[in-house]
Design an enzyme around this catalytic site. Sequence first.
Site, mmCIF file in Angstrom:
data_model
loop_
_atom_site.group_PDB
_atom_site.id
_atom_site.type_symbol
_atom_site.label_atom_id
_atom_site.label_comp_id
_atom_site.label_asym_id
_atom_site.label_seq_id
_atom_site.Cartn_x
_atom_site.Cartn_y
_atom_site.Cartn_z
ATOM 1 N N GLN A 134 -50.882 14.218 -17.918
ATOM 2 C CA GLN A 134 -51.010 12.702 -18.386
ATOM 3 C C GLN A 134 -51.673 11.992 -17.230
ATOM 4 O O GLN A 134 -51.820 10.991 -17.193
ATOM 5 C CB GLN A 134 -49.451 12.113 -18.626
ATOM 6 C CG GLN A 134 -48.574 12.221 -17.425
ATOM 7 C CD GLN A 134 -47.013 11.639 -17.692
ATOM 8 O OE1 GLN A 134 -46.562 12.591 -18.132
ATOM 9 N NE2 GLN A 134 -46.920 10.627 -17.253
ATOM 10 N N CYS A 140 -45.755 9.513 -20.885
ATOM 11 C CA CYS A 140 -45.095 10.813 -20.917
ATOM 12 C C CYS A 140 -44.526 10.863 -22.423
ATOM 13 O O CYS A 140 -44.560 11.758 -23.234
ATOM 14 C CB CYS A 140 -44.050 11.058 -19.983
ATOM 15 S SG CYS A 140 -42.756 9.598 -20.158
ATOM 16 N N HIS A 277 -38.156 10.116 -18.419
ATOM 17 C CA HIS A 277 -39.138 10.969 -18.654
ATOM 18 C C HIS A 277 -39.134 11.517 -20.016
ATOM 19 O O HIS A 277 -38.244 12.385 -20.251
ATOM 20 C CB HIS A 277 -39.553 12.080 -17.569
ATOM 21 C CG HIS A 277 -40.781 12.913 -17.624
ATOM 22 N ND1 HIS A 277 -41.765 12.311 -17.649
ATOM 23 C CD2 HIS A 277 -40.858 14.142 -17.478
ATOM 24 C CE1 HIS A 277 -42.620 13.224 -17.617
ATOM 25 N NE2 HIS A 277 -42.349 14.124 -17.648
ATOM 26 N N ASN A 297 -43.732 20.462 -20.114
ATOM 27 C CA ASN A 297 -43.916 18.994 -19.448
ATOM 28 C C ASN A 297 -45.571 18.588 -19.768
ATOM 29 O O ASN A 297 -46.343 19.390 -20.025
ATOM 30 C CB ASN A 297 -43.734 19.201 -17.800
ATOM 31 C CG ASN A 297 -43.289 17.727 -17.243
ATOM 32 O OD1 ASN A 297 -43.642 16.992 -17.883
ATOM 33 N ND2 ASN A 297 -42.978 17.755 -16.082
#
Length: 330
Positions: A134, A140, A277, A297
């Site tokens: 990102q 996110c 997140h 992630n």
Amino acid sequence: MKAVSIILAVVLVYTNAVEDQDVLQQWQKFQADFGKSYRSPLEARKRFNIFQDNLKVIEAHNSLFEKGQYSFTMGINKFSDWTDSEFDSFVNGGLVNASTPLKGNNYFERSPNFVAPNTFDWRDHGIVTPVKDQGSCEGCWAFSATGGLEGAYAIKTGKLISLSEQNLIDCSHNGGNGGCKTGGLMTLAFDYIEKYGIDKEDDYPFEARDRQCRASQHDIVTKVSGYVNIRQGDEAGLVEAIKTKGPVCIGVDASNSFKRYKSGIFDGSCSNTHLNHGILAVGFGSENGKDFYIVKNSWGPSWGENGYIRLARNSGNKCGVSSMATYPII
């Protein structure tokens, strides 16, 4: 005695010189590995000092890991020249209104006959795209949402297609999302996709900045018919949903704690209510009697375990892993 003092002083100077040289070598490697450059020598010196501070924390933690006091290691990554407050400012902008209850009343119902296997990983079934990055965008939530939808679409059609985060960042403002600058929510992204659909990554590539919406109805890959929430704190429900439905979008507290993660099962300090997140749970397992989730992630493959973190499972809803969990329906 004077001679001994002189010898000790020389040893200390030599030791410090060796340590300084080792830090400098790590600093140079860090800059090369992560393409770091700075505006001025003053800025470079400031970042070097921060890097040294982070390195001390990493080394102190890993020495305790070696003694069995932690189940995860820390390491140098792209955030190693950031202060903790800089990192927290970055992650704290990721989710909006994350402390409010999940929107919608369609909740996952556990089956009384379900028995979770010891391990399960959707990556083994070819329905998880490669790890994305990102960058400096606080988007996110968009990466979490596309990850959940990529999995659902692949399970339904047999086709794994990378979907466009930029499409969501540019076009879902009217639904309550804030793009790169002020964050958003995965459920709000699904609300947008239900109405307008979503493009492929190739047709609408990621730019890590807010732009005008350029989505085309001709390029839509899919829409959703809605989404299903996991009841807050229901880790058993989360595990069953991962196994039976596909990757699940989750919100966690990544403040400070995730900054230096390198490997192992993360059981560090974090809140289960202050969620900031958005990430993606793609599986679960156990190691040495310790349960974990396998979580994708969006900080690139150089962070963590090739872009993933193993997050402690059945550990009091660690970091809020089951406080904001949802998956889309196609």
